[in-house]
Design a protein around this motif. Structure first.
Motif: not given
Length: 337
Positions: A116-118, A221-230
């Protein structure tokens, strides 16, 4: 230019970490001089026993802060994990399946927030605030009461401990509970990820500037989503560890704990603007909070003095970080000139 940015990050990381470690040592020495029985292995190990869940959550928050974002849904995710685990265990769901479901829920919530953020260009604070309300609301929907946990595995993790003996004197004896080893695994994995993987380098680059990261060809996109997932995964795991610690689930647990996690990261040297930070610094930041709480307990003061002291330290470290960053920028400008 990339090398200059890396040198700046390393410089700030090193200076911030040194300041944090020195502060921890000074506070520990202060307590040792002022209070009887403070200087002991047990006091040191209890910083991990009592704060393992917070340290795990703070490590996850560090990933988001390094990326240039923020996650304030941490405490609600921890509470939801505790209530959800207690509710499912009460109905006979196997412990391993409960843990798996709670961790999966954390990952889904975190990745959804990151997406959502990205993709919709929303402010991280607003999205994770919505996540906070959602998770806390689900806690109360599941149960308004405190649900005790009597599952054998959870009891084993809660009560099982390893004795540590470094000498014959009582002061050199202590214990580490089983769930602390979960923290050690998370810490080692986080250090390796940030220092030695492509994802870690992408995360620092993203925190340094999203536009620059995109121009470098990084998958933002992948990096930002992964950061929030972690971050949410660590919050959910912290919730499991907190369930071990308390053997109960309650929807109003850990109100405001997200601020403890974020302040620990900042005190440990992570910049709120992103691009700079270490999990080692965050771990020491949590230990500083633990030392303050221990001193407050020894002094028989109101526990809110812990919050007052943390607030003062937080302001101090933000100012120190800003001064270091300004000097690094000036140094960089002179070198380029």
């Amino acid at each position: 230019m990339e090398q200059a940015g890396k040198r700046k990050r390393v410089q700030i990381n090193n200076i911030s970490l040194v300041i944090t470690v020195v502060l921890f040592v000074l506070m520990f020495l202060f307590g040792s001089v002022k209070y009887n029985n403070f200087l002991s292995l047990s006091t040191f190990l209890n910083l991990f026993n009592d704060n393992a869940y917070l340290m795990i959550a703070a490590i996850g928050a560090t990933f988001v802060l390094i990326s240039g974002g923020i996650d304030i849904s941490i405490a609600s995710t921890i509470a939801f994990t505790g209530v959800g685990s207690a509710y499912l265990l009460e109905r006979g769901v196997p412990a391993f399946l409960v843990i798996l479901l709670m961790l999966l829920a954390g990952i889904i919530v975190g990745c959804t927030q990151g997406a959502l953020i990205h993709y919709f260009k929303l402010q991280p604070f607003i999205v994770t605030l919505a996540g906070q309300f959602l998770m806390r609301g689900l806690c109360v929907v599941i149960s308004e009461r405190s649900i005790p946990i009597s599952d054998p595995f959870f009891k084993t993790m809660a009560l099982g401990k390893v004795a540590v003996h470094l000498g014959e004197a009582k002061a050199w004896n202590g214990k580490i509970y089983y769930y602390v080893f979960i923290l050690l695994i998370v810490f080692a994995a986080a250090v390796y990820t940030l220092r030695y993987t492509k994802f870690g380098r992408c995360l620092y680059a993203l925190g340094g500037g999203e536009t620059s990261a995109s121009l470098m060809g990084l998958n933002v996109a992948r990096t930002k989503i992964a950061a929030y997932g972690i971050s949410s995964f660590c919050a959910a795991l912290g919730g499991i560890v907190f369930s071990f610690y308390t053997l109960a689930g309650f929807g109003l647990q850990n109100l405001g704990l997200e601020l403890d996690a974020l302040s620990s990261a900042v005190i440990g040297g992570t910049l709120l603007t992103g691009g700079v930070g270490t999990v080692a610094g965050t771990a020491v930041g949590v230990m500083i909070e633990g030392i303050i709480q221990t001193i407050v307990t020894y002094q028989n003061l109101n526990t809110w003095w812990t919050k007052v002291t943390i607030a003062a330290l937080l302001c101090f470290f933000i100012v120190i970080q800003r001064i270091i960053a300004i000097r690094a920028e000036k140094s960089k400008g002179k070198n380029e000139y």
